[in-house]
Design a protein around this motif. Structure first.
Motif, PDB file in Angstrom:
ATOM      1  N   MET A   1      -2.312  -1.935 -16.448  1.00  0.00           N
ATOM      2  CA  MET A   1      -1.662  -1.523 -15.454  1.00  0.00           C
ATOM      3  C   MET A   1      -0.331  -1.192 -14.864  1.00  0.00           C
ATOM      4  SD  MET A   1      -3.448  -0.479 -11.480  1.00  0.00           S
ATOM      5  CE  MET A   1      -2.641  -2.636 -10.782  1.00  0.00           C
ATOM      6  N   MET A   2      -0.079  -0.636 -14.708  1.00  0.00           N
ATOM      7  CA  MET A   2       1.663  -0.452 -14.644  1.00  0.00           C
ATOM      8  C   MET A   2       2.180  -0.423 -13.004  1.00  0.00           C
ATOM      9  SD  MET A   2       3.616   2.921 -14.660  1.00  0.00           S
ATOM     10  CE  MET A   2       4.792   3.150 -13.966  1.00  0.00           C
ATOM     11  N   THR A   3       3.241  -1.812 -13.262  1.00  0.00           N
ATOM     12  CA  THR A   3       3.706  -2.261 -11.777  1.00  0.00           C
ATOM     13  C   THR A   3       4.629  -0.619 -11.275  1.00  0.00           C
ATOM     14  OG1 THR A   3       3.476  -4.483 -12.055  1.00  0.00           O
ATOM     15  CG2 THR A   3       5.209  -3.319 -10.023  1.00  0.00           C
ATOM     16  N   LEU A   4       3.734  -0.032  -9.481  1.00  0.00           N
ATOM     17  CA  LEU A   4       4.432   0.720  -9.456  1.00  0.00           C
ATOM     18  C   LEU A   4       4.950   0.641  -8.209  1.00  0.00           C
ATOM     19  CD1 LEU A   4       5.179   3.882 -10.328  1.00  0.00           C
ATOM     20  CD2 LEU A   4       3.704   4.007  -8.921  1.00  0.00           C
ATOM     21  N   THR A   5       6.863   0.751  -8.203  1.00  0.00           N
ATOM     22  CA  THR A   5       7.348  -0.256  -6.828  1.00  0.00           C
ATOM     23  C   THR A   5       8.219   1.792  -6.682  1.00  0.00           C
ATOM     24  OG1 THR A   5       8.950  -0.170  -8.442  1.00  0.00           O
ATOM     25  CG2 THR A   5       7.536  -1.893  -7.495  1.00  0.00           C
ATOM     26  N   SER A  46      -0.278   3.412   0.358  1.00  0.00           N
ATOM     27  CA  SER A  46      -1.474   2.716  -0.827  1.00  0.00           C
ATOM     28  C   SER A  46      -1.815   3.190  -2.234  1.00  0.00           C
ATOM     29  CB  SER A  46      -1.867   1.443   0.152  1.00  0.00           C
ATOM     30  OG  SER A  46      -2.576   0.306  -0.810  1.00  0.00           O
ATOM     31  N   HIS A  49      -0.264   4.711  -4.943  1.00  0.00           N
ATOM     32  CA  HIS A  49       0.508   4.420  -5.552  1.00  0.00           C
ATOM     33  C   HIS A  49      -1.064   3.782  -5.945  1.00  0.00           C
ATOM     34  CE1 HIS A  49       4.503   3.995  -4.320  1.00  0.00           C
ATOM     35  NE2 HIS A  49       4.204   5.146  -3.356  1.00  0.00           N
ATOM     36  N   GLU A  50      -1.219   3.641  -5.748  1.00  0.00           N
ATOM     37  CA  GLU A  50      -2.617   2.707  -7.237  1.00  0.00           C
ATOM     38  C   GLU A  50      -3.439   3.908  -7.923  1.00  0.00           C
ATOM     39  OE1 GLU A  50      -4.958  -0.048  -5.011  1.00  0.00           O
ATOM     40  OE2 GLU A  50      -6.684  -0.323  -6.948  1.00  0.00           O
ATOM     41  N   LEU A  51      -3.421   4.776  -7.421  1.00  0.00           N
ATOM     42  CA  LEU A  51      -4.039   6.378  -8.349  1.00  0.00           C
ATOM     43  C   LEU A  51      -2.856   6.360  -9.368  1.00  0.00           C
ATOM     44  CD1 LEU A  51      -5.569   8.493  -6.008  1.00  0.00           C
ATOM     45  CD2 LEU A  51      -6.752   7.275  -7.559  1.00  0.00           C
ATOM     46  N   SER A  53      -0.674   4.675 -10.435  1.00  0.00           N
ATOM     47  CA  SER A  53      -0.414   3.569 -11.793  1.00  0.00           C
ATOM     48  C   SER A  53      -0.578   3.122 -12.462  1.00  0.00           C
ATOM     49  CB  SER A  53      -0.070   1.670 -10.553  1.00  0.00           C
ATOM     50  OG  SER A  53      -1.585   1.735 -10.183  1.00  0.00           O
ATOM     51  N   ARG A  54      -2.460   3.936 -12.031  1.00  0.00           N
ATOM     52  CA  ARG A  54      -3.271   3.892 -13.028  1.00  0.00           C
ATOM     53  C   ARG A  54      -3.467   4.837 -13.828  1.00  0.00           C
ATOM     54  NH1 ARG A  54      -8.526   3.902  -9.280  1.00  0.00           N
ATOM     55  NH2 ARG A  54      -8.654   1.017  -8.681  1.00  0.00           N
TER      56      ARG A  54
ATOM     57  N   TYR B  29      -8.639   0.867  -0.508  1.00  0.00           N
ATOM     58  CA  TYR B  29      -9.044   1.932  -1.052  1.00  0.00           C
ATOM     59  C   TYR B  29     -10.444   1.636  -2.377  1.00  0.00           C
ATOM     60  CZ  TYR B  29      -8.714   4.890  -5.216  1.00  0.00           C
ATOM     61  OH  TYR B  29      -9.308   5.458  -6.363  1.00  0.00           O
ATOM     62  N   SER B  68       0.903  -6.211  -3.185  1.00  0.00           N
ATOM     63  CA  SER B  68       0.199  -5.031  -4.128  1.00  0.00           C
ATOM     64  C   SER B  68       1.030  -5.044  -5.668  1.00  0.00           C
ATOM     65  CB  SER B  68      -0.035  -3.618  -3.173  1.00  0.00           C
ATOM     66  OG  SER B  68      -0.265  -2.571  -3.986  1.00  0.00           O
ATOM     67  N   PRO B  69       0.508  -5.258  -6.624  1.00  0.00           N
ATOM     68  CA  PRO B  69       0.700  -4.930  -7.351  1.00  0.00           C
ATOM     69  C   PRO B  69       1.161  -3.441  -8.088  1.00  0.00           C
ATOM     70  CG  PRO B  69      -1.747  -5.585  -7.475  1.00  0.00           C
ATOM     71  CD  PRO B  69      -0.640  -5.472  -6.805  1.00  0.00           C
ATOM     72  N   ALA B  70       1.064  -2.445  -7.188  1.00  0.00           N
ATOM     73  CA  ALA B  70       1.141  -1.485  -6.758  1.00  0.00           C
ATOM     74  C   ALA B  70       0.980  -0.497  -5.838  1.00  0.00           C
ATOM     75  CB  ALA B  70       0.160  -0.182  -8.008  1.00  0.00           C
ATOM     76  N   GLY B  71       2.576  -0.185  -5.695  1.00  0.00           N
ATOM     77  CA  GLY B  71       3.318   0.384  -4.474  1.00  0.00           C
ATOM     78  C   GLY B  71       3.470  -0.951  -3.367  1.00  0.00           C
ATOM     79  N   PRO B  72       3.558   0.067  -1.848  1.00  0.00           N
ATOM     80  CA  PRO B  72       3.318  -0.988  -0.839  1.00  0.00           C
ATOM     81  C   PRO B  72       1.964  -2.208  -0.393  1.00  0.00           C
ATOM     82  CG  PRO B  72       2.555   1.298  -0.441  1.00  0.00           C
ATOM     83  CD  PRO B  72       2.798   1.048  -1.709  1.00  0.00           C
ATOM     84  N   ASN B  73       2.633  -3.164   0.669  1.00  0.00           N
ATOM     85  CA  ASN B  73       1.435  -3.939   0.227  1.00  0.00           C
ATOM     86  C   ASN B  73       0.124  -3.374   1.360  1.00  0.00           C
ATOM     87  OD1 ASN B  73       4.123  -6.451   0.580  1.00  0.00           O
ATOM     88  ND2 ASN B  73       3.762  -6.002   3.300  1.00  0.00           N
ATOM     89  N   ARG B  74      -0.659  -3.983   0.720  1.00  0.00           N
ATOM     90  CA  ARG B  74      -2.373  -4.078   0.676  1.00  0.00           C
ATOM     91  C   ARG B  74      -2.713  -4.638   2.556  1.00  0.00           C
ATOM     92  NH1 ARG B  74      -4.637  -4.678  -4.849  1.00  0.00           N
ATOM     93  NH2 ARG B  74      -4.526  -2.500  -5.685  1.00  0.00           N
TER      94      ARG B  74
END
Lengths: 206, 110
Positions: A1-5, A46, A49-51, A53-54, B29, B68-74
């Protein structure tokens, strides 16, 4: 999973996401305090971004973001949910309020407009059929008395029908074509009858 | 999904969320993913996130923020003591209603 910022996303894609989040915020703005709206919108962000990153792609594209949006509830869904989840009793929205018409007797309101139209058509029939017919009969009979009596009666009847039609049609103006027909025919016939009556009175006085 | 089914799911949102959070500390999520994996409990984010915010506001859930590893804080949620009490109340009520409905559907009228 890529780290997405946020830095990984281009400015345009972040703007796209921000626009979506702002829309959700606007849906919630009337009923929730800012702190709660921030929490809800933050969760959605959030999740987005998680979707993203997947997706095992090197670079996130606009289509990727739109695909994620399609998997989410539309912003309008938060309107309905907000009403169910809030503790306070919310004032009813206008679309839930019972319209004023429903508070009155619905069958009477429906009948009123229809009746107005019917009275208007009767007045019209009186004006263009009965009145000329009575005049012709009176001429054939050679009777002035019959002419005055019949025509005056029909004129008064026509005036009464027209007034009734006008009142009923205006009252039931919201329902379909009949009240509109009633208003048009009654106002026309009323003018005609008053004119003819004035003529009769003037003629009779001479 | 029909209106009745939709309303039924929304009615048990609080119970479902508290039950999931009772098992372990988790984030928004992840809660949705776990609910959607359960047949008949497919609640979407427009239902769950406002409910999470409300449960946190009334003190049934405690919240902590973590990068979070992906995006804003969880935001991670866990049950408070009030939340556990509330879960027990809802579970009791649910068992009562569920049992009565089961009985009714089997034709056992009072």
């Amino acid at each position: 999973m890529m780290t997405l910022t946020p830095a990984t996303l281009s400015g345009m894609l972040q703007t796209l996401i921000d626009a979506r989040l702002d829309t959700i915020d606007r849906m919630l703005i009337e009923h929730l305090p800012r702190s709660q709206r921030i929490e809800i919108v933050g969760e959605v962000e959030s999740q987005i971004h998680e979707l993203l990153s997947r997706q095992n792609t090197a670079e996130i594209t606009r289509e990727d973001v739109l695909n994620v949006f399609r998997r989410l509830d539309p912003p309008e869904a938060y309107l309905e949910e907000d009403r169910i989840n809030t503790d306070s009793v919310l004032p009813r929205r206008n679309r839930d309020c019972v319209p004023e018409e429903r508070n009155s007797l619905p069958s009477l309101r429906h009948g009123r407009g229809w009746l107005g139209g019917m009275f208007g058509l009767c007045a019209l029939a009186d004006a263009i059929l009965l009145l000329p017919l009575a005049w012709i009969v009176a001429v054939l009979l050679g009777s002035d008395e019959f002419a005055y009596f019949a025509c005056t009666s029909l004129i008064l009847l026509g005036i009464a029908s027209s007034i009734a039609a006008l009142v009923l049609s205006v009252g039931g103006r919201r329902e379909g074509m009949m009240p509109i027909i009633g208003i048009i025919t009654s106002s026309s016939c009323l003018s005609l009858f008053l004119l003819v009556l004035t003529y009769f009175i003037t003629f009779a006085m001479q | 999904m029909g209106i009745w089914e939709s309303q039924l799911r929304k009615g048990i949102t609080e119970l479902a969320i508290l039950a999931i959070v009772a098992k372990e500390e988790t984030y928004g999520y992840r809660i949705i993913e776990q609910l959607q994996a359960l047949d008949g409990l497919s609640l979407s984010e427009s239902t769950v996130y406002p409910a999470l915010a409300r449960l946190a506001r009334v003190g049934l859930l405690a919240v902590r923020t973590e990068a979070s590893p992906a995006g804003p804080n969880r935001r991670y949620y866990c049950l408070t003591l009030s939340g556990r009490r509330r879960l027990e109340e809802l579970e009791t009520e649910w068992q009562r209603v569920f049992g009565s409905m089961q009985s009714l559907l089997k034709g056992n009228l009072p």
